[in-house]
Enzyme design. Structure first.
Site, PDB file in Angstrom:
ATOM      1  N   GLY A 195       0.742   5.011   1.722  1.00 20.11           N
ATOM      2  CA  GLY A 195      -0.062   5.926   2.515  1.00 20.11           C
ATOM      3  C   GLY A 195       0.195   7.406   2.122  1.00 20.11           C
ATOM      4  N   GLY A 196      -0.185   8.242   2.990  1.00 21.02           N
ATOM      5  CA  GLY A 196       0.004   9.773   2.834  1.00 21.02           C
ATOM      6  C   GLY A 196       1.624   9.985   2.846  1.00 21.02           C
ATOM      7  N   PHE A 197       2.032   9.507   3.989  1.00 21.51           N
ATOM      8  CA  PHE A 197       3.619   9.791   3.969  1.00 21.51           C
ATOM      9  C   PHE A 197       4.552   8.548   3.974  1.00 21.51           C
ATOM     10  CE2 PHE A 197       0.719  12.903   6.128  1.00 21.51           C
ATOM     11  CZ  PHE A 197       1.284  14.086   5.630  1.00 21.51           C
ATOM     12  N   GLY A 198       4.319   7.682   3.297  1.00 23.98           N
ATOM     13  CA  GLY A 198       5.046   6.700   3.015  1.00 23.98           C
ATOM     14  C   GLY A 198       4.503   5.148   2.401  1.00 23.98           C
ATOM     15  N   LYS A 228       4.936   0.242   7.720  1.00 24.83           N
ATOM     16  CA  LYS A 228       4.752   1.483   7.128  1.00 24.83           C
ATOM     17  C   LYS A 228       6.284   1.956   7.196  1.00 24.83           C
ATOM     18  CE  LYS A 228       2.095   5.536   6.881  1.00 24.83           C
ATOM     19  NZ  LYS A 228       0.853   5.913   7.563  1.00 24.83           N
ATOM     20  N   ASP A 274      -8.836  12.775   9.202  1.00 22.35           N
ATOM     21  CA  ASP A 274      -8.834  12.120   7.934  1.00 22.35           C
ATOM     22  C   ASP A 274      -9.630  10.932   7.598  1.00 22.35           C
ATOM     23  OD1 ASP A 274      -7.845  12.426   5.189  1.00 22.35           O
ATOM     24  OD2 ASP A 274      -6.031  11.422   5.497  1.00 22.35           O
ATOM     25  N   GLY A 295       0.883  -1.101   0.026  1.00 21.62           N
ATOM     26  CA  GLY A 295       0.118   0.339   0.058  1.00 21.62           C
ATOM     27  C   GLY A 295       0.713   1.061  -0.005  1.00 21.62           C
TER      28      GLY A 295
END
Ligand SMILES: *[C@@H]1O[C@H](CO)[C@@H](O)[C@H](O)[C@H]1NC(C)=O
Ligand SMILES: *[C@@H]1O[C@H](CO)[C@@H](O)[C@H](O)[C@H]1NC(C)=O
Ligand SMILES: *[C@@H]1O[C@H](CO)[C@@H](O)[C@H](O)[C@H]1NC(C)=O
Length: 417
Positions: free
Chosen positions: A99-102, A118, A215, A97
């Protein structure tokens, strides 16, 4: 991070390659030179250069090593070191996946336990997100919140280790056509909606500080093998004192799920999550995104369309056309629609609390008909909503009233906590 290490190693290797080349050339010089006079100085200079190079490389290397060793912090998971984790994730090859920052990678412990690891980008927001995530999710425990199993900060590296969620995020399930595989039936969708609501109610009402997630969207609701919903990604979360009713903060979140108060720079509160939840709930019911540009214009903004259809008594038009609803389930679908429309009221005070949402979904408390937008005050943000979810300047909607200071980009936003 590992890329940086890699390039550092390559740089060091490069300098070593250079050294050996120099050595060869000095020996060839020597054989040529027997009797030569000025060449000796050249040899000395070369030797000095080589030695300096080696020393400098050594200093840099040990300096970095020291930095990494010294700054290492790990926790929660049994002294998992980064080496263990990178073994567990097979050097981060199986990406599951983004994500927003990684990026998120699949990990496997020696005992066969699957993990989601993550890896955060090192710079700027990544560090903030790491701190927020560890301090918040590390301290809360609820069956509808994803579990943080460990973390690791070492030098530039930031790793977060979660329980593995076999069925991925909710968006993979509700936004696909029946051709693309299994369609979630109403019961499953309902229990996902209810689980998410319980997770949020816990964050808002049962923790020491109010935790506003900021979020909520289908990408941040993860599903385990039994389709139990777990809220994830606390990197943008905001803490509030229990007694405060609102707090000012920079816009953060995702376009389409942002409550009006974000856009108009009013104080936000846990009710801002309730709004995002309402949009999410509509998307679960409708099996479609809150905005779709392919749809004819009156259908493209799904929340407005849902209000309209509800008002006209055409509830079936809101529900996913691929969903079979039997008479027995009919009531719970209509209740869920009403709850969603309560949650997306423009006025923050009118929206129910998440615990009320749970009660209404569970049928413990009645679900009155939600106020229609026309009944309450005018909707100053309707223009914004219509514009913001529009991919480009396609027909009909003008964005002349739109204020560039409230620009909300397609991707995640964040600001100081
Ligand atoms: C720590 O590791 C040991 C051995 O691997 C294991 O038996 C134990 O359950 C672990 N503890 C936690 C809290 O994970
Ligand atoms: C959902 O989880 C179950 C149980 O692990 C698994 O058998 C199934 O393949 C998963 N579905 C998808 C699409 O990943
Ligand atoms: C899923 O349900 C089965 C059967 O109830 C249970 O054994 C299993 O532990 C559940 N999985 C998770 C991840 O909760």
């Amino acid at each position: 991070m590992f890329d940086q290490l890699g390039s550092l190693n390559r740089a060091l290797d490069g300098s070593l390659g250079y050294t050996s080349y120099m050595k060869i050339s000095t020996s060839s010089l020597r054989s040529n030179v027997s009797g030569g006079s000025g060449r000796k100085e050249a040899v000395v200079i070369v030797i000095i250069a080589v030695t300096t190079l080696i020393i400098v490389a050594g200093l840099i290397y040990s300096g970095i090593w020291y930095h990494f060793k010294r700054k290492r912090i790990t926790g929660l998971l049994n002294d998992s070191s980064e080496e263990d984790l990178s073994i567990a994730t097979k050097k981060f090859t199986t990406k599951i996946g983004q994500g927003g920052f990684g990026s998120v990678y699949l990990g496997l412990l020696p005992d066969g336990t699957q993990l989601a690891v993550k890896k955060l980008e090192s710079v700027g927001q990544g560090k903030k997100e790491f701190k927020a995530e560890v301090s918040i999710i590390g301290s809360v425990h609820h069956m509808n919140l994803v579990k943080l199993k460990g973390f690791c900060a070492e030098g530039f590296h930031r790793l977060l280790v979660y329980e593995f969620m076999a069925n991925g995020s909710l968006d993979r399930w509700i936004f696909k056509s029946p051709k693309e595989g299994l369609l979630l039936d109403w019961n499953t969708r309902f229990s996902i909606a209810l689980g998410t609501a319980k997770g949020l109610a816990y964050l808002h009402e049962e923790c020491e500080a109010k935790i506003v997630h900021c979020d909520i969207k289908p990408q941040n609701v993860l599903l385990d093998e039994n389709f139990t919903a777990k809220v994830s990604d606390f990197g943008l979360a905001k803490l509030m004192n229990r007694e405060d009713s609102g707090v000012y903060t920079m816009v953060r979140g995702t376009r389409g799920y942002l409550a009006p108060e974000w856009i108009s720079n009013q104080p936000i509160s846990e009710k801002s999550d309730v709004y995002s939840y309402g949009i999410l709930l509509l998307e679960i019911i409708g099996g479609r995104r809150n905005y779709e540009s392919e749809e004819s214009s009156h259908k493209s903004h799904f929340p407005s369309y849902s209000f309209k259809m509800f008002e006209e008594g055409k509830v079936r038009d809101i529900i996913d056309p691929n969903l079979e609803i039997n008479d027995h389930e009919d009531g719970s679908v209509v209740d869920a629609i009403k709850v969603a429309l309560w949650c997306i009221q423009d006025e923050m005070q009118v929206r129910p609390s998440m615990s009320r949402v749970v009660q209404m979904l569970e049928g413990i408390s009645d679900v009155p008909d939600p106020p229609m937008p026309s009944e309450s005050c005018p909707r100053p943000y309707t223009n914004y909503l219509r514009w913001s979810s529009r991919e480009s300047t396609s027909s009909g909607v003008s964005n002349r009233n739109y204020d560039s200071s409230t620009f909300v980009s397609d991707s995640q936003l964040s600001g100081p906590r």
